[in-house]
Design a protein around this motif. Structure first.
Motif, PDB file in Angstrom:
ATOM      1  N   MET A 142       0.812  -1.222   0.000  1.00  0.00           N
ATOM      2  CA  MET A 142       0.000   0.000   0.000  1.00  0.00           C
ATOM      3  C   MET A 142       0.844   1.269   0.000  1.00  0.00           C
ATOM      4  O   MET A 142       0.588   2.206  -0.762  1.00  0.00           O
ATOM      5  N   LEU A 143       1.880   1.303   0.833  1.00  0.00           N
ATOM      6  CA  LEU A 143       2.628   2.537   1.054  1.00  0.00           C
ATOM      7  C   LEU A 143       3.256   3.128  -0.207  1.00  0.00           C
ATOM      8  O   LEU A 143       3.190   4.355  -0.406  1.00  0.00           O
ATOM      9  N   PRO A 144       3.872   2.333  -1.104  1.00  0.00           N
ATOM     10  CA  PRO A 144       4.488   2.935  -2.295  1.00  0.00           C
ATOM     11  C   PRO A 144       3.519   3.753  -3.138  1.00  0.00           C
ATOM     12  O   PRO A 144       3.880   4.811  -3.649  1.00  0.00           O
ATOM     13  N   ASN A 145       2.284   3.283  -3.280  1.00  0.00           N
ATOM     14  CA  ASN A 145       1.294   4.024  -4.055  1.00  0.00           C
ATOM     15  C   ASN A 145       0.905   5.322  -3.370  1.00  0.00           C
ATOM     16  O   ASN A 145       0.741   6.362  -4.013  1.00  0.00           O
ATOM     17  N   VAL A 146       0.780   5.286  -2.060  1.00  0.00           N
ATOM     18  CA  VAL A 146       0.396   6.476  -1.308  1.00  0.00           C
ATOM     19  C   VAL A 146       1.529   7.497  -1.308  1.00  0.00           C
ATOM     20  O   VAL A 146       1.300   8.697  -1.441  1.00  0.00           O
ATOM     21  N   VAL A 147       2.760   7.035  -1.150  1.00  0.00           N
ATOM     22  CA  VAL A 147       3.910   7.937  -1.111  1.00  0.00           C
ATOM     23  C   VAL A 147       4.076   8.658  -2.448  1.00  0.00           C
ATOM     24  O   VAL A 147       4.411   9.845  -2.489  1.00  0.00           O
ATOM     25  N   THR A 148       3.839   7.959  -3.548  1.00  0.00           N
ATOM     26  CA  THR A 148       3.934   8.584  -4.873  1.00  0.00           C
ATOM     27  C   THR A 148       2.975   9.759  -4.981  1.00  0.00           C
ATOM     28  O   THR A 148       3.331  10.835  -5.474  1.00  0.00           O
ATOM     29  N   THR A 149       1.747   9.572  -4.512  1.00  0.00           N
ATOM     30  CA  THR A 149       0.769  10.665  -4.525  1.00  0.00           C
ATOM     31  C   THR A 149       1.215  11.811  -3.637  1.00  0.00           C
ATOM     32  O   THR A 149       1.106  12.987  -4.004  1.00  0.00           O
ATOM     33  N   ALA A 150       1.738  11.488  -2.451  1.00  0.00           N
ATOM     34  CA  ALA A 150       2.177  12.523  -1.509  1.00  0.00           C
ATOM     35  C   ALA A 150       3.338  13.337  -2.077  1.00  0.00           C
ATOM     36  O   ALA A 150       3.390  14.556  -1.918  1.00  0.00           O
ATOM     37  N   LEU A 151       4.263  12.666  -2.748  1.00  0.00           N
ATOM     38  CA  LEU A 151       5.392  13.375  -3.340  1.00  0.00           C
ATOM     39  C   LEU A 151       4.941  14.299  -4.469  1.00  0.00           C
ATOM     40  O   LEU A 151       5.456  15.404  -4.633  1.00  0.00           O
ATOM     41  N   THR A 152       3.977  13.826  -5.258  1.00  0.00           N
ATOM     42  CA  THR A 152       3.439  14.667  -6.326  1.00  0.00           C
ATOM     43  C   THR A 152       2.832  15.937  -5.753  1.00  0.00           C
ATOM     44  O   THR A 152       3.038  17.043  -6.272  1.00  0.00           O
ATOM     45  N   LEU A 153       2.098  15.785  -4.652  1.00  0.00           N
ATOM     46  CA  LEU A 153       1.469  16.932  -4.012  1.00  0.00           C
ATOM     47  C   LEU A 153       2.483  17.858  -3.359  1.00  0.00           C
ATOM     48  O   LEU A 153       2.291  19.068  -3.307  1.00  0.00           O
ATOM     49  N   SER A 154       3.563  17.283  -2.845  1.00  0.00           N
ATOM     50  CA  SER A 154       4.521  18.078  -2.077  1.00  0.00           C
ATOM     51  C   SER A 154       5.133  19.193  -2.913  1.00  0.00           C
ATOM     52  O   SER A 154       5.410  20.287  -2.411  1.00  0.00           O
ATOM     53  N   GLY A 155       5.371  18.919  -4.210  1.00  0.00           N
ATOM     54  CA  GLY A 155       5.921  19.958  -5.078  1.00  0.00           C
ATOM     55  C   GLY A 155       4.967  21.126  -5.227  1.00  0.00           C
ATOM     56  O   GLY A 155       5.376  22.292  -5.192  1.00  0.00           O
ATOM     57  N   ILE A 156       3.671  20.813  -5.376  1.00  0.00           N
ATOM     58  CA  ILE A 156       2.660  21.874  -5.496  1.00  0.00           C
ATOM     59  C   ILE A 156       2.520  22.623  -4.179  1.00  0.00           C
ATOM     60  O   ILE A 156       2.473  23.860  -4.140  1.00  0.00           O
ATOM     61  N   ILE A 157       2.464  21.870  -3.072  1.00  0.00           N
ATOM     62  CA  ILE A 157       2.257  22.486  -1.763  1.00  0.00           C
ATOM     63  C   ILE A 157       3.446  23.343  -1.373  1.00  0.00           C
ATOM     64  O   ILE A 157       3.289  24.408  -0.765  1.00  0.00           O
ATOM     65  N   LEU A 158       4.679  22.897  -1.699  1.00  0.00           N
ATOM     66  CA  LEU A 158       5.853  23.674  -1.322  1.00  0.00           C
ATOM     67  C   LEU A 158       5.829  25.051  -1.978  1.00  0.00           C
ATOM     68  O   LEU A 158       6.227  26.049  -1.368  1.00  0.00           O
ATOM     69  N   THR A 159       5.348  25.130  -3.218  1.00  0.00           N
ATOM     70  CA  THR A 159       5.263  26.423  -3.897  1.00  0.00           C
ATOM     71  C   THR A 159       4.349  27.372  -3.123  1.00  0.00           C
ATOM     72  O   THR A 159       4.692  28.536  -2.882  1.00  0.00           O
ATOM     73  N   ALA A 160       3.168  26.862  -2.732  1.00  0.00           N
ATOM     74  CA  ALA A 160       2.249  27.679  -1.935  1.00  0.00           C
ATOM     75  C   ALA A 160       2.831  27.973  -0.561  1.00  0.00           C
ATOM     76  O   ALA A 160       2.658  29.060  -0.010  1.00  0.00           O
ATOM     77  N   LEU A 161       3.565  27.000  -0.018  1.00  0.00           N
ATOM     78  CA  LEU A 161       4.144  27.158   1.312  1.00  0.00           C
ATOM     79  C   LEU A 161       5.204  28.252   1.334  1.00  0.00           C
ATOM     80  O   LEU A 161       5.307  29.027   2.287  1.00  0.00           O
ATOM     81  N   LEU A 162       5.999  28.352   0.278  1.00  0.00           N
ATOM     82  CA  LEU A 162       7.001  29.414   0.197  1.00  0.00           C
ATOM     83  C   LEU A 162       6.329  30.785   0.159  1.00  0.00           C
ATOM     84  O   LEU A 162       6.820  31.742   0.765  1.00  0.00           O
ATOM     85  N   GLY A 163       5.212  30.871  -0.546  1.00  0.00           N
ATOM     86  CA  GLY A 163       4.463  32.125  -0.555  1.00  0.00           C
ATOM     87  C   GLY A 163       3.909  32.464   0.815  1.00  0.00           C
ATOM     88  O   GLY A 163       3.973  33.618   1.263  1.00  0.00           O
ATOM     89  N   SER A 164       3.371  31.455   1.508  1.00  0.00           N
ATOM     90  CA  SER A 164       2.859  31.683   2.865  1.00  0.00           C
ATOM     91  C   SER A 164       3.972  32.054   3.825  1.00  0.00           C
ATOM     92  O   SER A 164       3.774  32.844   4.756  1.00  0.00           O
TER      93      SER A 164
END
Length: 313
Positions: free
Chosen positions: A226-248
């Motif tokens: 289960m974990l490899p599939n979930v981690v792949t999704t989380a990593l994909t999101l992390s790039g998007i979230i980090l951009t917003a996080l730098l702005g915040s």
């Protein structure tokens, strides 16, 4: 890979263009701000000529691009120092809390989302699912600067556990706790919600049912399948979230008087109209975001080659 590199190069070119244009949207005249309120029009004009702001925009843009290619964003109007030097001095503080927040929200977001997903799989404990969705949605909807204010009230004013602002006497780590928490809480809630949905989908897949039918140990079932599939999704999101996080982070830093790019940028915009510092700060933040997203794509390609979409690059 080739397409990713071309995309990175194009985004960097666009970033240079944006950093030049964006300062023109800031109200106010930097020459008048530097000359002072009592300065005459001729004095303001002299300052404008000294700063090179009297030249046509195409000429200013050409000089700016040549400077960027040589790592030169100009001299700060206020500090009379190289703008990039000032920005790079402040950048480690912003990078520190941004990446600390990234680690925190990935760890807790994944842990909470996976735990709730496993507990509520197959429509079990539906009350917990409802409470989790409402709570996570509420936390994710609160702006980071509001969370920062609430954290200061609770942990700095009422409980007096942590400093309300950056202070060398408390040390860097202790001063960073509240800024990191303010940046992480909303991201934790968002990642946890998405992870919980991803876990629910993965657990209903045929291969997971087959694995459960083999009565594999829970650790093997969840960690290996289960974990490899979930981690792949989380990593994909992390790039998007980090951009917003730098702005915040730029806003949150001002709340906590954190000596990073946020504090430098706010002063440059509101007090000094310091074009070189603003351009250098935006360029550095944008470059960090682009490079992080690029490396996330590479990591995803290693974990799952199908995500690259360009096997010949």
């Amino acid at each position: 890979m080739g397409r990713r590199l071309i995309g990175l190069a194009v985004n960097l070119v666009l970033l240079v263009l944006v950093t030049f244009i964006i300062v023109r949207l800031i109200p106010g005249d930097p020459a008048a701000a530097i000359a002072g309120t009592d300065a005459s029009q001729s004095q303001v004009d002299a300052v404008r000529a000294e700063l090179g702001l009297d030249k046509p925009l195409p000429v200013q843009f050409g000089q700016y691009v040549l400077g960027v290619l040589h790592g030169d964003f100009g001299t700060s109007f206020h500090y009379q120092l190289p703008a990039l030097q000032i920005v790079l001095t402040a950048a480690p503080y912003t990078i520190a809390i941004a990446f600390a927040s990234l680690i925190v929200f990935l760890f807790f977001g994944l842990a909470i989302g996976i735990a709730v997903g496993i507990i509520t799989r197959g429509d079990r404990h539906r009350w917990l699912d409802h409470v989790f969705n409402i709570g996570a949605g509420l936390i994710a909807s609160i702006p980071a600067y509001v969370q920062a204010t609430l954290l200061i009230m609770v942990f700095a004013v009422w409980l007096v556990w942590l400093p309300p602002a950056y202070s060398p006497s408390y040390g860097l780590a202790q001063s960073a706790v509240l800024p990191v928490a303010a940046l992480s809480l909303g991201c934790i809630a968002s990642v946890a919600r998405i992870t919980r949905r991803e876990v629910a989908v993965v657990l209903e897949q045929d291969y997971m049912r087959t694995a459960r039918g083999w009565r594999l140990p829970s650790l093997t079932l969840y960690a290996k399948h289960m974990l490899p599939n979930v981690v792949t999704t989380a990593l994909t999101l992390s790039g998007i979230i980090l951009t917003a996080l730098l702005g915040s982070a730029l806003i949150v830093e001002s709340v906590f008087a954190w000596p990073g790019l946020g504090t430098v940028s706010v002063q440059a915009i509101s007090e000094f109209k310091d074009y070189p510092i603003i351009r250098a700060a935006v360029f550095v933040i944008g470059t960090i975001s682009l490079l992080f997203t690029f490396f996330i794509d590479i990591i995803l390609g290693i974990l799952d080659p199908r995500t690259l979409g360009d096997h010949r690059g």
